[in-house]
Design a protein around this motif. Structure first.
Motif, PDB file in Angstrom:
ATOM      1  N   GLN A  19       0.852  -1.175   0.000  1.00  0.00           N
ATOM      2  CA  GLN A  19       0.000   0.000   0.000  1.00  0.00           C
ATOM      3  C   GLN A  19       0.895   1.235   0.000  1.00  0.00           C
ATOM      4  O   GLN A  19       1.752   1.383   0.864  1.00  0.00           O
ATOM      5  CB  GLN A  19      -0.913   0.012   1.211  1.00  0.00           C
ATOM      6  CG  GLN A  19      -1.840   1.204   1.233  1.00  0.00           C
ATOM      7  CD  GLN A  19      -2.795   1.176   2.420  1.00  0.00           C
ATOM      8  OE1 GLN A  19      -2.679   0.346   3.302  1.00  0.00           O
ATOM      9  NE2 GLN A  19      -3.732   2.088   2.410  1.00  0.00           N
ATOM     10  N   TRP A  38       0.031  -3.900   4.269  1.00  0.00           N
ATOM     11  CA  TRP A  38      -1.094  -4.124   3.366  1.00  0.00           C
ATOM     12  C   TRP A  38      -0.585  -4.241   1.944  1.00  0.00           C
ATOM     13  O   TRP A  38       0.276  -3.488   1.519  1.00  0.00           O
ATOM     14  CB  TRP A  38      -2.090  -2.972   3.450  1.00  0.00           C
ATOM     15  CG  TRP A  38      -2.874  -3.018   4.718  1.00  0.00           C
ATOM     16  CD1 TRP A  38      -2.617  -2.316   5.863  1.00  0.00           C
ATOM     17  CD2 TRP A  38      -4.012  -3.816   4.989  1.00  0.00           C
ATOM     18  NE1 TRP A  38      -3.542  -2.633   6.813  1.00  0.00           N
ATOM     19  CE2 TRP A  38      -4.420  -3.555   6.303  1.00  0.00           C
ATOM     20  CE3 TRP A  38      -4.748  -4.732   4.231  1.00  0.00           C
ATOM     21  CZ2 TRP A  38      -5.512  -4.170   6.893  1.00  0.00           C
ATOM     22  CZ3 TRP A  38      -5.845  -5.337   4.812  1.00  0.00           C
ATOM     23  CH2 TRP A  38      -6.218  -5.057   6.129  1.00  0.00           C
ATOM     24  N   LEU A  40      -1.564  -4.174  -2.105  1.00  0.00           N
ATOM     25  CA  LEU A  40      -2.534  -3.837  -3.143  1.00  0.00           C
ATOM     26  C   LEU A  40      -2.787  -5.114  -3.935  1.00  0.00           C
ATOM     27  O   LEU A  40      -1.839  -5.775  -4.370  1.00  0.00           O
ATOM     28  CB  LEU A  40      -1.984  -2.764  -4.075  1.00  0.00           C
ATOM     29  CG  LEU A  40      -1.809  -1.384  -3.468  1.00  0.00           C
ATOM     30  CD1 LEU A  40      -1.057  -0.487  -4.438  1.00  0.00           C
ATOM     31  CD2 LEU A  40      -3.150  -0.786  -3.124  1.00  0.00           C
ATOM     32  N   TYR A  57      -7.035  -2.611  -4.946  1.00  0.00           N
ATOM     33  CA  TYR A  57      -7.325  -2.130  -3.599  1.00  0.00           C
ATOM     34  C   TYR A  57      -6.427  -2.850  -2.590  1.00  0.00           C
ATOM     35  O   TYR A  57      -6.097  -4.022  -2.785  1.00  0.00           O
ATOM     36  CB  TYR A  57      -8.808  -2.407  -3.289  1.00  0.00           C
ATOM     37  CG  TYR A  57      -9.291  -1.764  -2.031  1.00  0.00           C
ATOM     38  CD1 TYR A  57      -9.563  -0.403  -1.977  1.00  0.00           C
ATOM     39  CD2 TYR A  57      -9.460  -2.521  -0.881  1.00  0.00           C
ATOM     40  CE1 TYR A  57     -10.005   0.189  -0.803  1.00  0.00           C
ATOM     41  CE2 TYR A  57      -9.899  -1.935   0.293  1.00  0.00           C
ATOM     42  CZ  TYR A  57     -10.160  -0.580   0.327  1.00  0.00           C
ATOM     43  OH  TYR A  57     -10.584   0.000   1.488  1.00  0.00           O
ATOM     44  N   PRO A  58      -6.049  -2.196  -1.475  1.00  0.00           N
ATOM     45  CA  PRO A  58      -5.274  -2.882  -0.434  1.00  0.00           C
ATOM     46  C   PRO A  58      -6.182  -3.852   0.331  1.00  0.00           C
ATOM     47  O   PRO A  58      -6.773  -3.509   1.344  1.00  0.00           O
ATOM     48  CB  PRO A  58      -4.749  -1.749   0.448  1.00  0.00           C
ATOM     49  CG  PRO A  58      -5.650  -0.599   0.195  1.00  0.00           C
ATOM     50  CD  PRO A  58      -6.199  -0.767  -1.195  1.00  0.00           C
TER      51      PRO A  58
END
Length: 181
Positions: A19, A38, A40, A57-58
């Motif tokens: 992320q 996190w 992606l 999206y993470p």
């Protein structure tokens, strides 16, 4: 990884980076509560009738992403028998979940549940909305996808200490999935 269903539906998932804007702590032992690595995750999905959507999206912490490969492999192995109970795995970020159920020896149903930011764009977005993408696959195809996923994850080592002590190659939060009812 790519998982294709007998009816033409498919899902492609791969981690594409950490992320952005979230740097690891200088001293992992003094990390702020709630700090996690996190990843992606890029997802591209297609329904059996040809509707497609994608998102970036993470969605997974590094340790969850790594453990997912083991969970998928375990489900492929379970499909070699006839009596494997249905299984469910959820993650910290609730926009993805996976379920399996053995249909017959060496064949299973994998349901990828999308919610929140991962929903297809044609769906309304109440907080409880879930879109199930149902994939009928062979145990061999799922095992291959598990290997592909594990290879993708090798590029993203944890930058923080794991919350789950390693016990075996498939250890982590997904090693003991909740059973679906």
């Amino acid at each position: 990884m790519e998982i294709r269903s007998d009816d033409g539906a498919r899902v492609r998932m791969r981690p594409v980076g950490y992320q952005p804007g979230i740097d690891p702590p200088d001293d992992p032992d003094r990390a702020a509560p709630g700090w996690h690595d996190w990843l992606l995750v890029e997802v591209d999905a297609r329904t059996a009738d040809g509707q497609t959507w994608s998102h970036h999206y993470p969605s997974l912490m590094v340790e969850e992403a790594r453990a997912l490969g083991g969970w998928l492999h375990g489900q492929a192995t379970a499909a070699l028998g006839l009596s494997a109970p249905p299984a469910l795995v959820r993650f910290t970020e609730p926009n993805l979940a996976l379920r399996t159920r053995v249909l017959r020896r060496r064949r299973l149903e994998l349901i990828v549940e999308f919610s929140a930011e991962s929903l297809p764009p044609w769906m309304r977005r109440p907080s409880s909305a879930i879109y199930p993408l149902i994939l009928t696959v062979s145990a061999d195809a799922l095992a291959t996808a598990a290997e592909q996923w594990a290879e993708h994850c090798e590029a993203y080592p944890p930058r923080a200490p794991s919350r789950f002590p390693a016990k075996d190659p498939y250890s982590g939060p997904l090693n003991h999935p909740r059973r679906a009812g």
